[in-house]
Design a protein around this motif. Structure first.
Motif, PDB file in Angstrom:
ATOM      1  N   ASP A  66      -2.746  -1.411   8.774  1.00  0.00           N
ATOM      2  CA  ASP A  66      -2.616  -2.681   8.110  1.00  0.00           C
ATOM      3  C   ASP A  66      -1.726  -3.972   8.674  1.00  0.00           C
ATOM      4  O   ASP A  66      -1.597  -4.752   8.101  1.00  0.00           O
ATOM      5  N   ARG A 114      -0.423   2.936   0.318  1.00  0.00           N
ATOM      6  CA  ARG A 114      -0.264   1.783   1.246  1.00  0.00           C
ATOM      7  C   ARG A 114       0.916   0.894   0.850  1.00  0.00           C
ATOM      8  O   ARG A 114       1.006   0.677  -0.638  1.00  0.00           O
ATOM      9  N   SER A 138      -9.653  -2.171   9.547  1.00  0.00           N
ATOM     10  CA  SER A 138      -8.485  -2.207  10.546  1.00  0.00           C
ATOM     11  C   SER A 138      -9.165  -2.085  12.017  1.00  0.00           C
ATOM     12  O   SER A 138     -10.510  -1.875  11.904  1.00  0.00           O
TER      13      SER A 138
END
Length: 385
Positions: A201, A107, A30
């Motif tokens: 993300d 995630r 990222s």
């Protein structure tokens, strides 16, 4: 001091260099947080601070988390390591505590997939019947009856909130009805998972969600909450009124006087929603929407939507008249509502715009308004009976 040691550099330190020999090649998944260290942008009243307030107690936070490095789904995210440095330097968090906490974060690929699809339709014009379909989700017996029951149960708190903040009880209820049906569904996603996923993300709004993650950690520490425990929406909104962490820090109130701001508590939620409206400019006694006489579609100089502002005079020059006059020179917005069989136009007053500060959607604000009126009618009819 130990807690401000650069965490991303510390990844390459340890008792055994062998353990960390691969750290220089860990992928950056990222953007670097050092370029995005601002808290989220949000429309707020003038002179209102929106940044998180530093709270240095205690340095570690709640939950007993501790790790040398981040493991799990977010191992190797350099942007997360920079974020940990940032939280240590700005707010005094123990980086080892944060490394342990983020090692627990999961995630949420479903969230990323869902947002990827919804982003494509952000600028789409409302389709035929779009308002009818949206309205049907909320203007039903379940939402209205739940609102009446909630009003009876929390009559005193609603009355006090209306008196102190100038916001009618029915509009407080309208928000809670649309958001969570009065707490019957507050979300099932852990907030730490939701915000970590979106912060690191989700490229389109990653900066905003990194700010919300910052505010969430400050909120959890100040309220003595284990940050891995709260659950909310897939975007990290919390409680009966679905506040984002920045909104919590700015506008949540301890309305039941127990020393804590708890958005899962109905009383605190009532006061917090009322305070949110008041701080965003709710005008007591003023109308919210009005019917329109005339044909807005025939006026080439008129555009519906929240971004276009008109005066009563300009609408009148375009051949329109309003069913309700606020007796004021206020900015007005033309609202376009597409039913299955016809298009309807309304005018939104400043109080309508205040509702959209909660969610920037004409459909959302209209659902809140119509539910508020339906709940109010049912409540008072029940009292008469």
């Amino acid at each position: 001091m130990k807690h401000v040691v650069n965490f991303s550099s510390r990844l390459c330190l340890g008792l055994s260099l062998l353990i960390f020999s691969g750290c220089a090649n860990q992928p950056e998944k990222s953007q670097d947080f050092s370029r995005h260290a601002r808290t989220p942008t949000q429309q707020i009243p003038p002179n209102q601070s929106r940044s998180a307030t530093p709270d240095l107690r205690p340095l570690a936070g709640v939950g007993g988390y501790r790790a040398e490095t981040v493991s799990g789904d977010y191992a190797g995210y350099q942007a997360l390591n920079h974020f940990i440095d940032f939280m240590a330097q700005k707010h005094g968090f123990d980086p080892y505590y944060l490394a342990g906490l983020f090692s627990q974060a999961k995630r949420k690929q479903w969230t990323l997939d869902y947002l990827a699809k919804s982003d494509k339709s952000l600028k789409a014009q409302p389709g035929k019947g779009s308002w009818s379909r949206y309205r049907a989700k909320f203007l039903d017996t379940r939402h209205i009856n739940s609102g009446v029951s909630f009003w009876h149960k929390h009559h005193n708190a609603l009355q006090r909130a209306s008196r102190e903040y100038g916001v009618p009880a029915e509009y407080i209820l309208g928000i809670m009805a649309v958001e969570t049906t009065f707490g019957s569904y507050v979300g099932s996603h852990r907030v730490i998972d939701a915000l970590t996923t979106l912060a690191f993300d989700y490229r389109r709004r990653g900066e905003y969600f990194r700010g919300e993650l910052e505010n969430f950690l400050v909120m959890a520490r100040s309220e003595h909450i284990d940050p891995a425990k709260p659950v909310g929406s897939f975007a990290g909104a919390m409680g009966l009124g679905q506040f984002m962490p920045s909104s919590f820090l700015e506008w949540a109130v301890d309305f039941n006087g127990d020393g804590h701001r708890d958005l899962w508590n109905p009383i605190d939620s009532i006061g917090s929603v009322a305070n949110y409206f008041a701080q965003h400019g709710w005008q007591p006694g003023q109308p919210v929407v009005s019917s329109v006489r005339g044909n807005p579609a025939a006026a080439s100089n008129l555009e519906p939507g929240l971004d276009h502002v008109y005066t009563i005079e300009s609408l009148q020059k375009s051949g329109l008249s309003l069913g309700t006059d606020c007796h004021c020179d206020a900015p007005l917005r033309l609202l376009w509502l597409r039913h299955n069989s016809n298009d309807e136009y309304r005018v939104g007053y400043p109080n309508f715009y205040v509702i959209t500060r909660y969610n920037q959607s004409t459909h959302y604000a209209m659902a809140v308004h119509e539910l508020a009126q339906a709940i109010k009618t049912a409540y008072h009819n029940g009292k008469k009976g």
